[in-house]
Design an enzyme around this catalytic site. Structure first.
Site, mmCIF file in Angstrom:
data_model
loop_
_atom_site.group_PDB
_atom_site.id
_atom_site.type_symbol
_atom_site.label_atom_id
_atom_site.label_comp_id
_atom_site.label_asym_id
_atom_site.label_seq_id
_atom_site.Cartn_x
_atom_site.Cartn_y
_atom_site.Cartn_z
ATOM 1 N N CYS A 81 0.832 -1.221 0.000
ATOM 2 C CA CYS A 81 0.000 0.000 0.000
ATOM 3 C C CYS A 81 0.865 1.268 0.000
ATOM 4 C CB CYS A 81 -0.995 -0.057 1.140
ATOM 5 S SG CYS A 81 -2.412 1.008 0.862
ATOM 6 N N HIS A 180 -3.298 -5.328 1.797
ATOM 7 C CA HIS A 180 -2.669 -5.539 3.103
ATOM 8 C C HIS A 180 -2.800 -6.987 3.550
ATOM 9 C CE1 HIS A 180 -2.275 -1.246 4.303
ATOM 10 N NE2 HIS A 180 -3.310 -1.088 3.511
ATOM 11 N N GLU A 182 -1.114 -8.485 5.644
ATOM 12 C CA GLU A 182 -0.806 -8.588 7.078
ATOM 13 C C GLU A 182 -2.048 -8.430 7.949
ATOM 14 O OE1 GLU A 182 -0.263 -6.123 5.171
ATOM 15 O OE2 GLU A 182 -0.702 -4.233 6.189
HETATM 16 N N1 GLN Z 1 -3.308 6.457 0.966
HETATM 17 C C1 GLN Z 1 -2.098 6.106 1.620
HETATM 18 C C2 GLN Z 1 -0.912 6.812 1.005
HETATM 19 O O1 GLN Z 1 -1.050 7.590 0.144
HETATM 20 C C3 GLN Z 1 -1.861 4.610 1.582
HETATM 21 C C4 GLN Z 1 -2.873 3.912 2.442
HETATM 22 C C5 GLN Z 1 -2.386 2.662 3.079
HETATM 23 O O2 GLN Z 1 -1.192 2.394 3.138
HETATM 24 N N2 GLN Z 1 -3.296 1.920 3.638
HETATM 25 O O3 GLN Z 1 0.189 6.588 1.374
#
Ligand code: GLN
Length: 200
Positions: A81, A180, A182
């Site tokens: 992410c 994610h 995890e």
């Molecule tokens: N929107 C977040 C970002 O720009 C990422 C979100 C996340 O890691 N769950 O870093």
């Protein structure tokens, strides 16, 4: 076989969950906040969180150059992410001052799914990870809009409004997912990464 030593960049985000998942697949998992701690690991996980914040903290903790160097030297890194955003060569809808490690030749769009919904779940199949499709959880997640020739697309969303969006990629020893693993107790991505670290 000795356990691979895998660090989790512990500046912000869901560090604990990654440490637990890595330990559960047999890695020697350690938080990394200082350059000396980075030196001691064979691989690194960049967790989900907020990429703009992680970017700032990487500079404050003087980890930018050391991480760039380790990536250039072939250290395996898995970004989830926000971590995926930190590994991308180009970020759309980012903040002008955010900077990543540009390790993977790809363009990601930040908060891409979030224009419709902030978070959602979908099934994702990952090449190289046998078994059932992943029950993938996306939280203000990026997607990958473009990949360079050296990048292997290993996962796309299988159905629903985001069908066919690229959400998992690999380039050499660098691995990134929009979602994610995890958070769901499915350890297959962490096992895959630990294997990559072992092999490197
Ligand atoms: N929107 C977040 C970002 O720009 C990422 C979100 C996340 O890691 N769950 O870093």
């Amino acid at each position: 076989m000795t356990a691979p030593v895998i660090g989790v960049l512990a500046l912000q985000g869901d560090v604990r969950e990654h440490l637990a998942a890595l330990a559960a697949v047999g890695a020697d998992a350690r938080p990394v906040r200082r350059p000396g701690e980075l030196d001691a690991v064979d691989g690194l996980v960049i967790p989900g969180g907020e990429s703009t914040t992680i970017s700032k903290l990487v500079d404050i903790f003087e980890l930018r150059e050391p991480i760039d160097k380790r990536i250039a030297g072939g250290m395996p890194v898995y970004g989830s992410c926000a971590g995926m955003i930190m590994l991308a060569a180009e970020v759309l809808d980012g903040r002008p001052d955010q900077r990543g490690f540009a390790g993977i030749e790809m363009t990601v769009r930040r908060n891409a799914f979030g224009r419709q919904v902030d978070s959602f779940e979908a099934a994702v199949e990952i090449n190289g990870v046998p078994g059932e499709p992943f029950h993938a959880v996306f939280i203000r997640a990026p997607w990958v809009e473009r990949v360079g020739a050296g990048v292997e697309v290993i996962g796309t969303v299988t159905g629903g409004p985001a069908a066919d969006r690229i959400v998992a990629v690999r380039q050499g020893n660098l691995l990134a997912t929009s979602f994610h693993p995890e958070l769901t107790g499915d350890l297959r991505v962490h096992a895959y990464f630990a294997e990559l670290v072992r092999a490197a």
